[in-house]
Design a protein around this motif. Sequence first.
Motif, PDB file in Angstrom:
ATOM      1  N   ILE A  47       0.688  -1.279  -0.059  1.00  0.00           N
ATOM      2  CA  ILE A  47       0.108   0.340  -0.063  1.00  0.00           C
ATOM      3  C   ILE A  47       0.786   1.398   0.105  1.00  0.00           C
ATOM      4  CG2 ILE A  47      -1.815   1.473   1.234  1.00  0.00           C
ATOM      5  CD1 ILE A  47      -2.581  -1.556   0.290  1.00  0.00           C
ATOM      6  N   LYS A  48       2.033   1.108   0.868  1.00  0.00           N
ATOM      7  CA  LYS A  48       2.810   2.503   0.973  1.00  0.00           C
ATOM      8  C   LYS A  48       3.523   2.937  -0.273  1.00  0.00           C
ATOM      9  CE  LYS A  48       4.733   3.313   4.843  1.00  0.00           C
ATOM     10  NZ  LYS A  48       5.549   3.228   6.134  1.00  0.00           N
ATOM     11  N   LYS A  49       3.829   1.776  -1.244  1.00  0.00           N
ATOM     12  CA  LYS A  49       4.261   2.125  -2.572  1.00  0.00           C
ATOM     13  C   LYS A  49       3.421   2.749  -3.750  1.00  0.00           C
ATOM     14  CE  LYS A  49       8.312  -0.729  -3.071  1.00  0.00           C
ATOM     15  NZ  LYS A  49       9.134  -1.617  -3.987  1.00  0.00           N
ATOM     16  N   GLN A 159       7.786  -5.896  -1.746  1.00  0.00           N
ATOM     17  CA  GLN A 159       6.053  -5.896  -1.929  1.00  0.00           C
ATOM     18  C   GLN A 159       5.614  -6.817  -0.856  1.00  0.00           C
ATOM     19  OE1 GLN A 159       3.970  -4.340  -3.338  1.00  0.00           O
ATOM     20  NE2 GLN A 159       4.953  -3.513  -5.322  1.00  0.00           N
ATOM     21  N   LYS A 160       5.047  -6.151   0.288  1.00  0.00           N
ATOM     22  CA  LYS A 160       4.704  -7.084   1.526  1.00  0.00           C
ATOM     23  C   LYS A 160       3.223  -6.559   2.009  1.00  0.00           C
ATOM     24  CE  LYS A 160       8.667  -9.404   2.588  1.00  0.00           C
ATOM     25  NZ  LYS A 160       9.219  -9.391   3.728  1.00  0.00           N
ATOM     26  N   ASN A 204      -4.312   7.685   1.469  1.00  0.00           N
ATOM     27  CA  ASN A 204      -3.291   6.566   1.862  1.00  0.00           C
ATOM     28  C   ASN A 204      -2.930   6.525   3.117  1.00  0.00           C
ATOM     29  OD1 ASN A 204      -3.039   7.877  -0.656  1.00  0.00           O
ATOM     30  ND2 ASN A 204      -1.291   6.501  -1.147  1.00  0.00           N
ATOM     31  N   LYS A 205      -2.831   7.264   3.936  1.00  0.00           N
ATOM     32  CA  LYS A 205      -2.304   7.237   5.558  1.00  0.00           C
ATOM     33  C   LYS A 205      -3.776   6.734   6.227  1.00  0.00           C
ATOM     34  CE  LYS A 205      -0.459   9.525   9.533  1.00  0.00           C
ATOM     35  NZ  LYS A 205      -0.237  10.965  10.136  1.00  0.00           N
ATOM     36  N   PHE A 207      -5.838   4.795   5.127  1.00  0.00           N
ATOM     37  CA  PHE A 207      -6.283   3.318   4.635  1.00  0.00           C
ATOM     38  C   PHE A 207      -5.348   2.359   5.087  1.00  0.00           C
ATOM     39  CE2 PHE A 207      -5.753  -0.429   1.601  1.00  0.00           C
ATOM     40  CZ  PHE A 207      -7.001  -0.510   1.496  1.00  0.00           C
ATOM     41  N   LEU A 208      -4.140   2.804   5.770  1.00  0.00           N
ATOM     42  CA  LEU A 208      -3.131   1.951   6.351  1.00  0.00           C
ATOM     43  C   LEU A 208      -3.873   1.153   7.551  1.00  0.00           C
ATOM     44  CD1 LEU A 208       0.203   3.769   5.945  1.00  0.00           C
ATOM     45  CD2 LEU A 208      -0.450   1.624   4.804  1.00  0.00           C
ATOM     46  N   HIS A 209      -4.837   2.290   8.211  1.00  0.00           N
ATOM     47  CA  HIS A 209      -5.426   1.751   9.437  1.00  0.00           C
ATOM     48  C   HIS A 209      -6.666   0.630   9.198  1.00  0.00           C
ATOM     49  CE1 HIS A 209      -3.064   4.682  11.747  1.00  0.00           C
ATOM     50  NE2 HIS A 209      -3.371   5.573  10.940  1.00  0.00           N
ATOM     51  N   ALA A 210      -6.716   0.545   8.123  1.00  0.00           N
ATOM     52  CA  ALA A 210      -7.957  -0.585   7.688  1.00  0.00           C
ATOM     53  C   ALA A 210      -7.038  -1.798   7.697  1.00  0.00           C
ATOM     54  CB  ALA A 210      -8.510  -0.113   6.305  1.00  0.00           C
ATOM     55  N   ILE A 211      -5.842  -2.067   7.661  1.00  0.00           N
ATOM     56  CA  ILE A 211      -5.193  -3.095   7.530  1.00  0.00           C
ATOM     57  C   ILE A 211      -5.017  -3.831   8.923  1.00  0.00           C
ATOM     58  CG2 ILE A 211      -2.754  -4.295   7.216  1.00  0.00           C
ATOM     59  CD1 ILE A 211      -2.373  -2.147   5.383  1.00  0.00           C
TER      60      ILE A 211
END
Length: 343
Positions: A47-49, A159-160, A204-205, A207-211
């Motif tokens: 996601i961060k990429k 890619q992780k 983007n930031k 959405f990371l918390h949806a992981i």
Amino acid sequence: MKIAWKEMKKNKTRFLILGSIIFLVSFLTFIISGLANGLSQDNAALIKKLPQGQFYLDKDADKTYNLSKIDEGVQQQIFIDNPEATAFSVQMGFVNDAEDKQHSLAFVTSTDSELFENVKEGEIVLDRSLQEDGIQVGDVLTNNQFSGEFVVKGFVDQQKYSHAPVAFIAMTNYQEMYRVMEMQTIFIPGKDAPTLSALDSFSNKEFLHAIPSYSAEQMSLNMIVWFLVIISGMLFAIFFYMMNVQKIGLYGILKAIGMKTISLFKMIWYQMLVITAISLVLSIALSQAFSFVAPEGMPFHLTMDTVWMLSAVFMVVGFIGATISGFQVKNIEPLQAIQQGEM
């Protein structure tokens, strides 16, 4: 500043002890910060990429990525209105190699896009970390949920997802494995991505918390980092407070001969600056060296931006701690301090 420097040379043991403690605290802070950044990359590099844009999830998913299913009609309309949009899905799983050894993966599939690897049916593209497990281009991999076989067509770097290597597969293969036709999320690149009433929108930031586990993991590590920073400020406050108590008589004499309170504060600030600067230089050098000697597989990633940011915070916290300890200097009465006989 001469008085401050002379005092540091005279009482070098005391200042060396404080400097050593600040060095250890700052070094530990840099290491934990590097681990936090490394784990962040290991958890969400996929996601961060991606470039800046907007992610969209189904409103019924309650902001949880795994529960999202985008209606096909809604998806098609978004693609018509936004040709650059991409739909993708991620699910955890595994593959077995020729020796029947199992490898945990995060299977990723997407619509045609330059942002993700496009693969054909029966093909698979893996994160390069799986090469260390002996998997090579051309190897055949199997999965119990898939009726066919996967042929390794290549590898990609960094890619992780959720601490697992990513595996890009064709959409038809993904649908067969997970018995689902809907995609989980839509991504529209660009700072001016639209707001869609039918879907929840995330930066983007956000959405990371949806992981799953991302927020809890990062919050815990960042809390430790900032707790260590606060400890360093308290150390300065306590150290200089004790030093000031022992030097009440000296400060009284200096005030009696005309030295202003601001000059005494400058002396304390100078000592704080020297100690902190030397400690930070050593801790930065060692933390950067640690990235080269860290055990293989440890997710350590310490950028210079993070180093400079934390260094500035240490300076500010040290300044605040030293200043708080110096408030007692302001209230010293020269005659009373001299009469106490404290030198």
